[in-house]
Design a protein around this motif. Structure first.
Motif, PDB file in Angstrom:
ATOM      1  N   ILE A 168       0.817  -1.218   0.000  1.00  0.00           N
ATOM      2  CA  ILE A 168       0.000   0.000   0.000  1.00  0.00           C
ATOM      3  C   ILE A 168       0.849   1.265   0.000  1.00  0.00           C
ATOM      4  CG2 ILE A 168      -1.666   1.320   1.361  1.00  0.00           C
ATOM      5  CD1 ILE A 168      -2.962  -1.276   2.186  1.00  0.00           C
ATOM      6  N   ASN A 169       1.855   1.336   0.848  1.00  0.00           N
ATOM      7  CA  ASN A 169       2.651   2.560   0.950  1.00  0.00           C
ATOM      8  C   ASN A 169       3.717   2.653  -0.133  1.00  0.00           C
ATOM      9  OD1 ASN A 169       1.220   3.278   3.279  1.00  0.00           O
ATOM     10  ND2 ASN A 169       2.707   2.319   4.643  1.00  0.00           N
ATOM     11  N   THR A 170       4.529   1.606  -0.265  1.00  0.00           N
ATOM     12  CA  THR A 170       5.643   1.661  -1.211  1.00  0.00           C
ATOM     13  C   THR A 170       5.188   1.383  -2.637  1.00  0.00           C
ATOM     14  OG1 THR A 170       6.981   0.716   0.577  1.00  0.00           O
ATOM     15  CG2 THR A 170       8.025   0.920  -1.573  1.00  0.00           C
ATOM     16  N   GLY A 171       4.461   0.291  -2.832  1.00  0.00           N
ATOM     17  CA  GLY A 171       4.017  -0.078  -4.169  1.00  0.00           C
ATOM     18  C   GLY A 171       2.825   0.707  -4.670  1.00  0.00           C
ATOM     19  N   GLU A 172       2.136   1.363  -3.752  1.00  0.00           N
ATOM     20  CA  GLU A 172       0.954   2.166  -4.096  1.00  0.00           C
ATOM     21  C   GLU A 172      -0.055   1.364  -4.916  1.00  0.00           C
ATOM     22  OE1 GLU A 172       2.240   5.812  -5.918  1.00  0.00           O
ATOM     23  OE2 GLU A 172       3.682   6.230  -4.315  1.00  0.00           O
ATOM     24  N   VAL A 247       2.585  -4.173 -10.340  1.00  0.00           N
ATOM     25  CA  VAL A 247       3.468  -4.111  -9.168  1.00  0.00           C
ATOM     26  C   VAL A 247       3.939  -5.523  -8.861  1.00  0.00           C
ATOM     27  CG1 VAL A 247       3.683  -3.471  -6.734  1.00  0.00           C
ATOM     28  CG2 VAL A 247       2.163  -2.150  -8.229  1.00  0.00           C
ATOM     29  N   VAL A 248       5.249  -5.693  -8.695  1.00  0.00           N
ATOM     30  CA  VAL A 248       5.800  -6.983  -8.275  1.00  0.00           C
ATOM     31  C   VAL A 248       6.574  -6.761  -6.980  1.00  0.00           C
ATOM     32  CG1 VAL A 248       7.171  -8.995  -8.881  1.00  0.00           C
ATOM     33  CG2 VAL A 248       6.011  -7.705 -10.680  1.00  0.00           C
ATOM     34  N   VAL A 272       9.073  -3.724  -5.905  1.00  0.00           N
ATOM     35  CA  VAL A 272       9.282  -3.384  -4.498  1.00  0.00           C
ATOM     36  C   VAL A 272      10.088  -4.499  -3.848  1.00  0.00           C
ATOM     37  CG1 VAL A 272       8.205  -2.955  -2.264  1.00  0.00           C
ATOM     38  CG2 VAL A 272       7.142  -2.064  -4.357  1.00  0.00           C
ATOM     39  N   LEU A 273      11.229  -4.143  -3.283  1.00  0.00           N
ATOM     40  CA  LEU A 273      12.035  -5.092  -2.516  1.00  0.00           C
ATOM     41  C   LEU A 273      11.747  -4.883  -1.041  1.00  0.00           C
ATOM     42  CD1 LEU A 273      14.311  -7.200  -2.226  1.00  0.00           C
ATOM     43  CD2 LEU A 273      15.935  -5.294  -2.169  1.00  0.00           C
ATOM     44  N   LYS A 298      11.987   0.132  -6.174  1.00  0.00           N
ATOM     45  CA  LYS A 298      11.902   0.722  -4.849  1.00  0.00           C
ATOM     46  C   LYS A 298      12.227  -0.302  -3.759  1.00  0.00           C
ATOM     47  CE  LYS A 298       8.607   3.773  -4.280  1.00  0.00           C
ATOM     48  NZ  LYS A 298       7.250   4.374  -4.109  1.00  0.00           N
ATOM     49  N   SER A 299      12.860   0.180  -2.708  1.00  0.00           N
ATOM     50  CA  SER A 299      13.048  -0.625  -1.509  1.00  0.00           C
ATOM     51  C   SER A 299      12.057  -0.143  -0.455  1.00  0.00           C
ATOM     52  CB  SER A 299      14.477  -0.493  -0.974  1.00  0.00           C
ATOM     53  OG  SER A 299      15.401  -1.004  -1.908  1.00  0.00           O
TER      54      SER A 299
END
Length: 357
Positions: A168-172, A247-248, A272-273, A298-299
């Motif tokens: 939710i926050n990083t991958g939006e 998103v992965v 996203v890692l 993104k991490s």
């Protein structure tokens, strides 16, 4: 207090007597009610994070504030709290730019807990919660609704929050998106759950364990891939009209799974890692592919969460029946059962073992 330590690399954990000082300025002592057994604790035990032994393990915890030190505001004895390991400073360059979830100067308690002979302990992630009571910075305490059981609430202290936040926050992740999650342990399964909550249209769970894939399905995955049996990149593309997912999320944190995530995303998609690599791991990708595929790499640090914002909101969703946090509790155990819980975790038998004190 009785607490669980890791005295040296790969040594079995020990239940020992720990001296917990009274809280000093800006500190709090919290009576621990429950603490999850997180893979990060195993990393500490195995020497994958550092060598500042002995470590006081445990960090995924909820409990009751017993006492607070001088200068502490907005926290008092009797408050029900989840402990967090990113107590924001409010003054670093990230905080000043209005991005406190990236705080570059998070803080812990100043005083040290010790063994009976005076040996200072290093608390896992600045918390150390496999213990009856622990000393933390007051900013590491986030008040939530006490209606949520501690064995459930404490999970937001690390792994479940990391997975939810990665989505939710990083991958939006948003309505109608396609999402692939590689690795369906506690963090990955939380990312699946959050993607479902966010309204993703297609949620693809990837793992090598059919038990974990079954759990991911029960929590919102629309498709599953056993990567021992098929190429996950090709299968993700097949399931997304040949394009790849929007998103992965790599919840494993290995070079091979990151490469899978990189090539399994759509053009201009997001990787996203959130799985944590070990220090010796390296990654090699063709720079032209990094440029040509566009998008975002993104991490996710702790799910890019802001505890004061996210913990109460997620507890409210749980109490409303919209977020099944209790599904992550595979078993409750005693403080003497942590070594066995690590073995179950290694064998992939549990999402979370939770110590109840």
């Amino acid at each position: 207090m009785q607490g669980v330590i890791s005295r040296s690399k790969d040594a079995p954990v020990e239940l020992v007597t720990v001296t917990v000082p009274d809280p000093g300025p800006g500190e709090a002592v919290v009576t621990i009610q429950a603490c999850g057994v997180c893979h990060t604790d195993l990393h500490y035990k195995q020497g994958g994070i550092g060598d500042d032994y002995p470590y006081l393990l445990g960090h995924e915890a909820a409990g009751i504030v017993e006492s607070v030190g001088e200068g502490v505001r907005d926290l008092e004895p009797g408050d029900y709290v989840i402990l967090n390991w990113r107590a924001v400073c409010g003054t670093c360059r990230a905080c000043k730019r209005g991005r406190p979830w990236y705080c570059f100067a998070t803080f812990n308690a100043t005083q040290k807990m010790t063994l009976e002979d005076g040996t200072e302990l290093s608390p896992a992630l600045g918390i150390g919660a496999f213990i009856e009571k622990t000393l933390v910075a007051a900013g590491q305490c986030t008040k939530v609704d006490p209606a949520a059981p501690p064995e459930v609430a404490g999970l937001l202290g690390c792994g479940v929050m990391a997975g939810i936040g990665a989505a939710i926050n990083t991958g939006e992740v948003g309505r109608g998106d396609s999402v692939a999650v590689i690795g369906c342990g506690g963090v990955g399964t939380a990312a699946v759950t959050a993607s479902f909550l966010a309204g993703a249209a297609k949620i693809i769970a990837v793992d090598v364990d059919e038990r974990k894939l079954a759990t991911a399905t029960s929590l919102g995955a629309t498709h599953t891939i056993n990567s021992k049996q098929v190429d996950p990149v090709e299968r993700i593309r097949e399931l997304t009209d040949g394009n790849g997912a929007d998103v992965v999320i790599d919840a494993v944190g290995r070079p091979e799974t990151y490469e899978q995530a990189f090539y399994a995303r759509d053009l201009a998609g997001t990787v996203v890692l959130v799985g944590v690599p070990t220090p010796e791991m390296t990654l090699e990708l063709p720079l032209l592919d990094v440029f040509g595929r566009g998008g975002r790499l993104k991490s996710s640090w702790y799910g890019d969460c802001l505890p004061s914002r996210d913990f109460p909101m997620l507890i409210d969703l749980f109490l409303q029946g919209r977020l099944p946090l209790d599904a992550f509790v595979s078993e409750t155990i005693g403080i003497g059962d942590i070594e066995a819980a690590f073995e179950k975790m290694h064998r992939g038998e549990v999402l979370r073992s939770v110590v109840v004190l």
